[in-house]
Design a protein around this motif. Structure first.
Motif, mmCIF file in Angstrom:
data_model
loop_
_atom_site.group_PDB
_atom_site.id
_atom_site.type_symbol
_atom_site.label_atom_id
_atom_site.label_comp_id
_atom_site.label_asym_id
_atom_site.label_seq_id
_atom_site.Cartn_x
_atom_site.Cartn_y
_atom_site.Cartn_z
ATOM 1 N N ALA A 19 -8.321 31.298 -47.220
ATOM 2 C CA ALA A 19 -9.159 30.951 -46.073
ATOM 3 C C ALA A 19 -8.518 29.825 -45.253
ATOM 4 N N MET A 20 -7.913 28.852 -45.937
ATOM 5 C CA MET A 20 -7.230 27.759 -45.230
ATOM 6 C C MET A 20 -6.072 28.296 -44.399
ATOM 7 N N ALA A 21 -5.351 29.302 -44.937
ATOM 8 C CA ALA A 21 -4.238 29.891 -44.184
ATOM 9 C C ALA A 21 -4.744 30.477 -42.870
ATOM 10 N N LEU A 22 -5.856 31.200 -42.934
ATOM 11 C CA LEU A 22 -6.419 31.789 -41.716
ATOM 12 C C LEU A 22 -7.004 30.718 -40.796
ATOM 13 N N TRP A 23 -7.697 29.742 -41.364
ATOM 14 C CA TRP A 23 -8.337 28.675 -40.597
ATOM 15 C C TRP A 23 -7.302 27.836 -39.860
ATOM 16 N N THR A 24 -6.138 27.641 -40.474
ATOM 17 C CA THR A 24 -5.077 26.850 -39.862
ATOM 18 C C THR A 24 -4.557 27.494 -38.580
ATOM 19 N N LEU A 25 -4.636 28.816 -38.488
ATOM 20 C CA LEU A 25 -4.158 29.510 -37.295
ATOM 21 C C LEU A 25 -5.055 29.298 -36.074
ATOM 22 N N VAL A 26 -6.287 28.873 -36.305
ATOM 23 C CA VAL A 26 -7.242 28.662 -35.207
ATOM 24 C C VAL A 26 -7.156 27.215 -34.740
ATOM 25 N N PRO A 27 -6.741 26.979 -33.494
ATOM 26 C CA PRO A 27 -6.658 25.596 -33.010
ATOM 27 C C PRO A 27 -8.045 24.979 -32.883
ATOM 28 N N ASP A 28 -8.145 23.713 -33.263
ATOM 29 C CA ASP A 28 -9.407 22.984 -33.155
ATOM 30 C C ASP A 28 -9.589 22.456 -31.746
ATOM 31 N N LYS A 29 -10.843 22.328 -31.357
ATOM 32 C CA LYS A 29 -11.197 21.690 -30.087
ATOM 33 C C LYS A 29 -12.024 20.457 -30.430
ATOM 34 N N LEU A 30 -11.836 19.417 -29.699
ATOM 35 C CA LEU A 30 -12.603 18.188 -29.900
ATOM 36 C C LEU A 30 -13.759 18.184 -28.919
ATOM 37 N N GLU A 31 -14.986 18.132 -29.447
ATOM 38 C CA GLU A 31 -16.157 18.101 -28.581
ATOM 39 C C GLU A 31 -16.217 16.764 -27.867
ATOM 40 N N ASP A 32 -16.539 16.799 -26.600
ATOM 41 C CA ASP A 32 -16.605 15.584 -25.786
ATOM 42 C C ASP A 32 -17.730 14.657 -26.240
ATOM 43 N N ASP A 33 -18.826 15.224 -26.759
ATOM 44 C CA ASP A 33 -19.951 14.403 -27.208
ATOM 45 C C ASP A 33 -19.528 13.437 -28.310
ATOM 46 N N GLU A 34 -18.691 13.906 -29.244
ATOM 47 C CA GLU A 34 -18.236 13.059 -30.347
ATOM 48 C C GLU A 34 -17.530 11.816 -29.815
ATOM 49 N N THR A 35 -16.681 11.999 -28.829
ATOM 50 C CA THR A 35 -15.893 10.879 -28.326
ATOM 51 C C THR A 35 -16.715 9.985 -27.407
ATOM 52 N N ARG A 36 -17.636 10.564 -26.647
ATOM 53 C CA ARG A 36 -18.441 9.776 -25.725
ATOM 54 C C ARG A 36 -19.327 8.775 -26.465
ATOM 55 N N ARG A 37 -19.873 9.196 -27.612
ATOM 56 C CA ARG A 37 -20.783 8.343 -28.373
ATOM 57 C C ARG A 37 -20.103 7.106 -28.947
ATOM 58 N N VAL A 38 -18.801 7.174 -29.271
ATOM 59 C CA VAL A 38 -18.147 6.063 -29.957
ATOM 60 C C VAL A 38 -17.321 5.164 -29.031
ATOM 61 N N ARG A 39 -17.253 5.475 -27.763
ATOM 62 C CA ARG A 39 -16.423 4.685 -26.848
ATOM 63 C C ARG A 39 -16.895 3.247 -26.682
ATOM 64 N N ARG A 40 -18.166 3.008 -26.875
ATOM 65 C CA ARG A 40 -18.679 1.647 -26.649
ATOM 66 C C ARG A 40 -18.278 0.686 -27.765
ATOM 67 N N PHE A 41 -17.818 1.195 -28.902
ATOM 68 C CA PHE A 41 -17.351 0.344 -30.003
ATOM 69 C C PHE A 41 -15.890 -0.017 -29.767
ATOM 70 N N GLY A 42 -15.388 -1.011 -30.490
ATOM 71 C CA GLY A 42 -13.968 -1.338 -30.414
ATOM 72 C C GLY A 42 -13.153 -0.256 -31.112
ATOM 73 N N PRO A 43 -11.832 -0.355 -31.052
ATOM 74 C CA PRO A 43 -10.982 0.705 -31.595
ATOM 75 C C PRO A 43 -11.168 0.956 -33.097
ATOM 76 N N PHE A 44 -11.340 -0.099 -33.897
ATOM 77 C CA PHE A 44 -11.497 0.098 -35.343
ATOM 78 C C PHE A 44 -12.803 0.826 -35.659
#
Length: 194
Positions: free
Chosen positions: A78-103
């Protein structure tokens, strides 16, 4: 050493083109401060993989070696097949954490992004396969760093020039080889092979 080397290799391969690698690139471009991001990756990965490793160790105690080999073979396939599918990063995940510092942004985002991810599943499988729990966790964490630290340090330069499709196919072939080896081990344990 196998309990360290194999988990490092497996997770480094699984991480290529993964959403957490894309997240590392995004955080590097956003904050331009690599060390807090790298430390956030380390802490988040250790926490996530300790939990995943505990599940894998529990599974190893509860199942026979033959059953575990068959599950491992299916999981690597299953990992072999899953690795062939490129991941997308949801914008919501990144938008929520931008207000914190880098760490803190990295720590929270990486921990959440790893939930149910390929590398977390791989950590469960590897902890079930190898008895040295701490070496597996160190290996999976090192594999995560091998794949993500260069992305953080190089930023957009490296990501734009890497042949990710080819790298994904090579990683998928490596997982397929691991699945075949696990099938061989399962057949040997069942007495079907001498």
């Amino acid at each position: 050493m196998e309990s360290l080397f194999i988990p490092t290799l497996v997770v480094a391969l699984a991480e290529i083109g993964d959403k957490t690698q894309l997240l590392a690139l995004l955080l590097a471009a956003r904050y331009r401060r690599p060390w807090p991001i790298i430390w956030g990756i380390v802490v988040a990965t250790l926490a996530n993989h300790l939990a995943a490793g505990a599940v894998g160790s529990w599974v190893a105690r509860e199942l026979s070696e033959e059953t575990l080999s068959w599950i491992l073979a299916a999981a690597f396939g299953a990992m072999a097949l899953w690795t062939l599918v490129p991941d997308k990063l949801e914008d919501d995940e990144t938008r929520r954490v931008r207000r914190f510092g880098p760490f803190m942004a990295t720590l929270v985002a990486f921990f959440l992004a790893e939930m149910g991810d390929k590398t977390q599943v791989a950590t469960v499988m590897l902890a079930a396969q190898y008895p040295d729990f701490l070496m597996v966790i160190l290996g999976t964490t090192l594999g995560m760093l091998v794949a993500n630290v260069p992305v953080v340090l190089a930023g957009n330069f490296a990501a734009d020039r890497l042949p990710l499709a080819l790298i994904r196919r090579i990683a998928a072939a490596a997982f397929a080889a691991l699945a075949l080896y696990a099938i061989y081990q399962a057949l040997k344990l069942s007495g079907m092979l001498a």
